[in-house]
Enzyme design. Structure first.
Site, short mmCIF file in Angstrom:
data_model
loop_
_atom_site.label_atom_id
_atom_site.label_comp_id
_atom_site.label_asym_id
_atom_site.label_seq_id
_atom_site.Cartn_x
_atom_site.Cartn_y
_atom_site.Cartn_z
CG ASP A 36 -37.84 -2.44 -7.33
OD1 ASP A 36 -36.61 -2.46 -7.45
OD2 ASP A 36 -38.44 -1.87 -6.40
CD GLU A 41 -34.20 -5.82 -6.46
OE1 GLU A 41 -33.24 -5.26 -5.93
OE2 GLU A 41 -35.38 -5.48 -6.21
C1 GLC Z 1 -34.81 -2.32 -5.42
C2 GLC Z 1 -34.03 -1.33 -6.25
C3 GLC Z 1 -33.46 -0.30 -5.33
C4 GLC Z 1 -34.60 0.41 -4.64
C5 GLC Z 1 -35.50 -0.57 -3.93
C6 GLC Z 1 -36.80 0.06 -3.54
O1 GLC Z 1 -34.00 -3.03 -4.56
O2 GLC Z 1 -33.07 -2.01 -7.00
O3 GLC Z 1 -32.65 0.61 -6.02
O4 GLC Z 1 -34.10 1.34 -3.72
O5 GLC Z 1 -35.83 -1.66 -4.76
O6 GLC Z 1 -37.61 0.22 -4.66
#
Ligand code: GLC
Length: 564
Positions: free
Chosen positions: A227, A288
């Site tokens: 994440d 991500e």
């Molecule tokens: C990432 C996740 C999202 C979350 C954010 C904070 O972007 O995909 O859903 O709100 O991180 O952890």
């Protein structure tokens, strides 16, 4: 031949791109994202859980996916739907127990499905023991040094340390009350105030996460989705920064943003690469990281860093042949040039479902969401038609593809969620100005005539399901050869049969500018993004995103052709 030489060879042949070498499973895998809250609910409390997933895994084996990625199910107060973790090494009771996790993992592996779990290293929950210890400890203490605490600006320190704005709206800083009751320091949170950011320059933080990785790897997971993998390191001195007015709050802009994509993050990934390499099998690390171009994203997947990164520049490209051609070309050049596969993704739990997004009647920036009063409204039939064509293109592309739960049913965004039911922190932090992401997170339909469409046995659902979703229920679509589910089954089966994940890709000339036309090994893909019909070249239609007769491809339709 090295991967750099491969890339040079590919560049020499215009329009032809060879995949990066290697036979690790994740290079070609179709990975299905399970959002545990909304997948299947075994105990009927309205929130999905791990036993629910285990009971429904057969349907994913039937769909033909190679792996699943589970959004977070660790202990969490659920202020950001589990992306606020209070204990990284245990399961939240709403989702089950560690034993339920082990049972789910064993069942998935028994079905030949790999399992990736979501790890949230940028921030913890404010309920994490470490943050609670930090609050109870004085400024300058080792407990505070695990997070980013600073004195405020202004005479009494009552102004935040800088001007940064949270991704969810409002300031990126909150002030604490010191243990003696006086107004105290401020702590940084890129997201909600309940999600304090760790200080990743602190070796103790790094050591803790090595332990978390090993905990799940020892249990047998096949990898991690990481994440906010572009957010861990902040620029020295935390300088003020004002994003462009129309900018992407998650970091898809070109600017040097002091909290996104700072060079220090790469040391963390080199370290994690080594931890994963201690284990047998190919354990995959997927980033991500919202970055503006494939070239920038490729920096996260250099040979000694992470293995995959979500291709968000592809996800955010509009339904238009010219920019799609550019982004596909750039992706197939940039990722293999560093020895990584390109990835492809159209939907996830943070964006408007592509069956709605591709036919919005106006702009809706990423993260904004849509609701009943939004200026941009989706056109349902057009959206579904385009989504089916877009998926037919995506699942032919070499590399690894991500599918978000429900897209195989053609689910649209749920637009008419009552305000009182909304739960995304974006909705609250922007004082109801932005709807946020609830509309893509609604529990998915399994059986048209069961309570909560088979999500559970009680009919409870943490977000209300639109009545119109009965027609998208898996049992209905399973029986219909024309359904989106039948299309996805076919796409995944033929993708596997023709080895498209590792195919050589070549653009085809001689088609109108509004058409995407390419070959992937023995399959020819033609997608018509224009308004007029397009004459198909020779070949038997193996798959079509819509039924049609004759040899003229209708608008917003894609086909796979093979030699007779
Ligand atoms: C990432 C996740 C999202 C979350 C954010 C904070 O972007 O995909 O859903 O709100 O991180 O952890």
């Amino acid at each position: 031949m090295t991967s750099t030489q491969d890339a040079a060879t590919a560049a020499a042949a215009p329009g032809t791109f060879a995949p990066a070498p290697g036979d690790e499973w994740w290079r070609t895998a179709v990975i299905y994202q399970i959002y545990p809250r909304s997948f299947a609910d075994s105990d009927g409390d309205g929130i999905g859980d791990l036993p629910g997933i285990t009971a429904r895994l057969d349907s994913l084996a039937d769909l033909g996916v190679d792996a699943i990625w589970l959004s977070p199910f660790m202990v969490s107060p659920q202020k950001d739907a589990g992306y606020d973790v209070a204990d990284y090494c245990d399961v939240d009771p709403i989702f089950g127990t560690l034993a339920d996790f082990d049972a789910m993992l064993a069942r998935a592996h028994g079905l030949g499905i790999r399992v990736i779990v979501d790890l949230v290293p940028n921030h913890s929950s404010d309920q994490h023991t470490w943050f609670q210890q930090a609050l109870a400890s004085p400024p300058g203490s080792p407990e505070r040094a695990r997070y980013i605490f600073r004195d405020g600006r202004g005479e009494n320190g009552d102004l935040p340390p800088n001007n940064w704005e949270s991704v969810f709206g409002g300031p990126m800083w909150d002030r604490v009350t010191e243990p003696d009751g006086t107004p105290g320091q401020w702590y940084l949170h890129i997201f909600d105030s309940s999600q304090p950011d760790f200080d990743w320059t602190n070796p103790e933080v790094r050591e803790q996460f090595r332990g978390v990785l090993r905990f799940w790897l020892d249990r047998g997971v096949d990898g991690f989705r990481i994440d906010v993998a572009h957010g861990l390191i902040k620029k020295d001195g935390l300088p003020d920064y004002t994003p462009p007015a129309d900018g992407d709050s998650m970091g898809g802009d070109d600017d040097d943003v002091p909290y996104w994509g700072q060079p220090g993050v790469h040391d963390v990934w080199r370290d994690w690469h080594e931890v994963a390499a201690e284990y047998d099998g190919d354990r995959a690390l997927c980033a991500e990281a919202w970055l503006p171009t494939p070239d920038k994203t490729a920096l996260w997947v250099r040979p000694d860093e992470l293995h995959q990164a979500f291709n968000f520049p592809y996800l955010t490209t509009e339904w238009d042949a010219a920019p799609l051609r550019t982004i596909i070309t750039e992706s197939l050049r940039a990722f293999p040039a560093v020895g990584a596969p390109s990835t492809w993704v159209l939907s996830n739990h943070d964006v408007i479902r592509h069956a709605s997004r591709l036919a919005l009647s106006g702009e809706s920036p990423q993260g904004e969401g849509i609701g009943p009063l939004s200026a941009a409204q989706p056109i349902p039939e057009l959206g579904l038609r385009r989504a089916r064509a877009a998926s037919t293109v995506m699942l032919a592309l070499p590399g690894s593809a991500y599918v978000y739960q429900g897209e195989e049913l053609g689910l649209p965004e749920a637009v008419d969620i009552p305000d009182s039911a909304r739960q995304d922190p974006t909705w609250f932090r922007t004082k109801h100005e932005k709807y946020g992401r609830d509309g893509c997170r609604v529990p998915i339909p399994w059986e048209a005539s069961a309570p909560a469409f088979g999500f559970n046995a009680t009919g409870a659902s943490w977000l209300p399901q639109p009545a119109s979703w009965a027609e998208h229920a898996r049992d209905v679509e399973s029986r219909d050869p024309e359904s989106t589910l039948s299309l996805y089954r076919q796409l995944l089966a033929e993708r596997r049969a023709h080895g498209l994940g590792s195919a050589t890709f070549t653009w085809l000339d001689g088609f109108p500018a509004t058409v995407l036309a390419f070959r992937v090994d023995d399959v020819t893909v033609i997608a018509n993004l224009g308004d007029s019909v397009v004459a198909l070249p020779e070949g038997r239609i193996l798959i079509a995103s819509e039924g049609f007769t004759g040899r003229e491809l209708p608008a917003d339709t894609a086909v796979w052709l093979v030699a007779d």
